[in-house]
Motif scaffolding. Sequence first.
Motif, mmCIF file in Angstrom:
data_model
loop_
_atom_site.group_PDB
_atom_site.id
_atom_site.type_symbol
_atom_site.label_atom_id
_atom_site.label_comp_id
_atom_site.label_asym_id
_atom_site.label_seq_id
_atom_site.Cartn_x
_atom_site.Cartn_y
_atom_site.Cartn_z
ATOM 1 N N ILE A 29 0.763 -1.232 -0.254
ATOM 2 C CA ILE A 29 -0.007 -0.063 0.103
ATOM 3 C C ILE A 29 0.822 1.163 -0.141
ATOM 4 C CG2 ILE A 29 -1.932 1.278 1.243
ATOM 5 C CD1 ILE A 29 -2.825 -1.081 -0.070
ATOM 6 N N ALA A 30 2.062 1.217 0.612
ATOM 7 C CA ALA A 30 2.780 2.343 0.795
ATOM 8 C C ALA A 30 3.435 2.692 -0.378
ATOM 9 C CB ALA A 30 3.912 2.516 1.818
ATOM 10 N N PRO A 31 3.932 1.704 -1.187
ATOM 11 C CA PRO A 31 4.563 2.058 -2.815
ATOM 12 C C PRO A 31 3.157 2.711 -3.686
ATOM 13 C CG PRO A 31 5.320 0.230 -2.216
ATOM 14 C CD PRO A 31 4.403 0.591 -1.064
ATOM 15 N N VAL A 32 1.691 2.223 -3.338
ATOM 16 C CA VAL A 32 0.849 2.693 -4.314
ATOM 17 C C VAL A 32 0.532 4.065 -3.796
ATOM 18 C CG1 VAL A 32 -1.666 2.563 -4.562
ATOM 19 C CG2 VAL A 32 -0.231 0.617 -4.508
ATOM 20 N N PHE A 33 0.554 4.401 -2.643
ATOM 21 C CA PHE A 33 0.281 5.987 -2.007
ATOM 22 C C PHE A 33 1.275 6.939 -2.794
ATOM 23 C CE2 PHE A 33 -3.329 6.457 1.126
ATOM 24 C CZ PHE A 33 -3.732 5.181 0.897
ATOM 25 N N VAL A 145 11.795 0.814 -6.975
ATOM 26 C CA VAL A 145 11.186 0.006 -7.988
ATOM 27 C C VAL A 145 9.913 -0.219 -8.242
ATOM 28 C CG1 VAL A 145 11.392 -2.304 -9.149
ATOM 29 C CG2 VAL A 145 13.451 -1.068 -8.228
ATOM 30 N N ILE A 146 9.269 -0.688 -6.867
ATOM 31 C CA ILE A 146 7.700 -0.757 -6.971
ATOM 32 C C ILE A 146 6.997 0.471 -7.178
ATOM 33 C CG2 ILE A 146 5.969 -1.678 -5.513
ATOM 34 C CD1 ILE A 146 7.803 -3.505 -4.177
ATOM 35 N N THR A 147 7.500 1.466 -6.429
ATOM 36 C CA THR A 147 6.779 2.906 -6.717
ATOM 37 C C THR A 147 6.809 3.084 -7.959
ATOM 38 O OG1 THR A 147 7.437 3.489 -4.179
ATOM 39 C CG2 THR A 147 6.883 5.049 -5.835
ATOM 40 N N LEU A 148 8.091 3.091 -8.955
ATOM 41 C CA LEU A 148 8.279 3.607 -10.306
ATOM 42 C C LEU A 148 7.503 2.692 -11.134
ATOM 43 C CD1 LEU A 148 11.948 4.408 -10.156
ATOM 44 C CD2 LEU A 148 10.021 5.903 -10.382
ATOM 45 N N VAL A 149 7.377 1.578 -10.994
ATOM 46 C CA VAL A 149 6.062 0.562 -11.843
ATOM 47 C C VAL A 149 4.763 1.222 -11.619
ATOM 48 C CG1 VAL A 149 5.498 -1.573 -11.961
ATOM 49 C CG2 VAL A 149 7.718 -1.393 -11.542
ATOM 50 N N PHE A 150 4.452 1.304 -10.294
ATOM 51 C CA PHE A 150 3.138 1.627 -10.171
ATOM 52 C C PHE A 150 2.970 3.230 -10.869
ATOM 53 C CE2 PHE A 150 2.619 -1.046 -6.217
ATOM 54 C CZ PHE A 150 1.542 -1.764 -6.720
ATOM 55 N N THR A 151 3.806 3.939 -10.692
ATOM 56 C CA THR A 151 3.791 5.438 -11.365
ATOM 57 C C THR A 151 3.713 5.145 -12.661
ATOM 58 O OG1 THR A 151 5.188 6.302 -9.613
ATOM 59 C CG2 THR A 151 5.030 7.675 -11.531
ATOM 60 N N LEU A 152 4.434 4.605 -13.422
ATOM 61 C CA LEU A 152 4.359 4.409 -14.789
ATOM 62 C C LEU A 152 3.160 3.669 -15.380
ATOM 63 C CD1 LEU A 152 6.030 3.906 -17.659
ATOM 64 C CD2 LEU A 152 6.775 1.763 -17.058
ATOM 65 N N LEU A 153 2.518 2.665 -14.734
ATOM 66 C CA LEU A 153 1.307 2.412 -14.907
ATOM 67 C C LEU A 153 0.351 3.157 -14.647
ATOM 68 C CD1 LEU A 153 1.513 -1.315 -13.662
ATOM 69 C CD2 LEU A 153 1.800 -0.382 -16.006
ATOM 70 N N GLY A 154 0.343 4.109 -13.529
ATOM 71 C CA GLY A 154 -0.682 5.132 -13.219
ATOM 72 C C GLY A 154 -0.734 6.391 -14.388
ATOM 73 N N LEU A 155 0.415 6.675 -14.773
ATOM 74 C CA LEU A 155 0.484 7.898 -15.682
ATOM 75 C C LEU A 155 -0.071 7.446 -17.019
ATOM 76 C CD1 LEU A 155 4.076 9.239 -15.055
ATOM 77 C CD2 LEU A 155 1.763 10.417 -14.547
ATOM 78 N N LEU A 156 -0.014 6.135 -17.483
ATOM 79 C CA LEU A 156 -0.544 5.775 -18.602
ATOM 80 C C LEU A 156 -2.107 5.708 -18.502
ATOM 81 C CD1 LEU A 156 1.484 2.771 -19.534
ATOM 82 C CD2 LEU A 156 1.340 5.002 -20.756
ATOM 83 N N GLU A 157 -2.924 5.760 -17.433
ATOM 84 C CA GLU A 157 -4.201 5.466 -17.262
ATOM 85 C C GLU A 157 -5.005 6.608 -16.556
ATOM 86 O OE1 GLU A 157 -5.606 2.105 -15.533
ATOM 87 O OE2 GLU A 157 -3.886 0.890 -16.121
ATOM 88 N N VAL A 158 -4.034 7.879 -16.440
ATOM 89 C CA VAL A 158 -4.678 9.018 -15.902
ATOM 90 C C VAL A 158 -6.006 9.553 -16.567
ATOM 91 C CG1 VAL A 158 -4.202 11.570 -15.312
ATOM 92 C CG2 VAL A 158 -2.707 9.799 -14.518
ATOM 93 N N GLU A 159 -5.722 9.873 -17.933
ATOM 94 C CA GLU A 159 -6.624 10.634 -18.706
ATOM 95 C C GLU A 159 -8.046 9.621 -18.717
ATOM 96 O OE1 GLU A 159 -4.809 12.078 -22.085
ATOM 97 O OE2 GLU A 159 -4.412 13.740 -21.199
ATOM 98 N N ALA A 160 -7.544 8.222 -19.044
ATOM 99 C CA ALA A 160 -8.718 7.290 -19.397
ATOM 100 C C ALA A 160 -9.570 7.130 -17.918
ATOM 101 C CB ALA A 160 -8.079 6.173 -19.729
#
Length: 369
Positions: A29-33, A145-160
């Motif tokens: 959860i902490a990396p997600v936040f 690493v976990i935080t950056l993976v979540f960030t990468l995936l999250g940025l791809l989906e922000v507008e959608a």
Amino acid sequence: MRQQQRTMMIAAALGILLVGAMALTGPVIAPVFCALFLIAVVWPIQRALQSRLPAALAVIVTVLATLVAVGLLAAMVAWGFSRIASWVITNGARLQAIFLQQTDWLDAQGIGVAALLAEHFDMRWIVRAAQQLTGAVQGFIRFTVITLVFTLLGLLEVEAVARRIGSLGASGVEAVATTKVLARKLQVYMAVRSLMSLLTGLAIWAFARLAGLELAVEWGVIAFAMNYIPFIGPLIATVFPTLFAGLQFGEWQMAIAVFLGMNVIQFVVGSYLEPRMTGKILSVSPFAVLFAVFFWALIWGVPGAFLGTPILIALLTVAERSEGARWLAVTLAGDDGRRAQNEPTMLPSTSTATSASTGPTMTDITRSP
């Protein structure tokens, strides 16, 4: 009355269970936040790049820029400590003479340092400390690493995601608007934290120069970079200069003076100026800011200390725009928030002050005392 008490007890029990669950699931959860926080902060960069580059390439560039920023801070710390290590090696003979002088003085007082070291020193202490340090470094790398993976995936989906939520009707549109307000507030918060880190670094550098402490620039750079890590960072940026002062001057009085001086700087900036500026710009009580930092540090450790204030800002932003929870935002608001408590919740504010509907702007930093 009994029904109200029963409801409050159920809410308290659910709150305790939720906190316990978040503590147990902290490694995920902490990396997600943290990723959500980074997405909010770097989204302006992503949006600007996306207007000129394909979406996927813009996301990669944004994540790489974030990684470079984190790496630059780490490089500053490594450079500073490498310079300090070089100084210690260069002045080895003088440090040896100081050590022998202090040992002779202690022997004259009836304190046998050599005997104490031989009796109590255990090599396993060094091995255990090295293992703990290695574990901390591995944990930091894994978390990053976990935080950056979540960030990468999250940025791809922000507008959608924003489009899907906005299609839900009035409530969805309001949720998207609240998210945009929160993102602006978090961007300003990060700007304030960077400004305070810079102020801390400059103050440490000036104090080191005034005290005659060598490597003043290095101590200032270390203080600036480490200030982004709550508690542990300022502690490291204070303890090491204190030890260094004892080595350089060979006097415990000077070491104590350096320790007290740097603690005053860290206290004034970290516990007074930063909470007050954060509270002024974002209409959050400084007491609530400090409580959030300590509370989430207890739950998630260092990541929780870093995320404590952003989580508080998110909760209060949602509460500001909800009639049922507005009392919470009013209770924990700063002076500006209390003056605005009678303003309509859902309508945009035309005031130049910070409000729930418009969020703060960068000019608020210069207007804050």
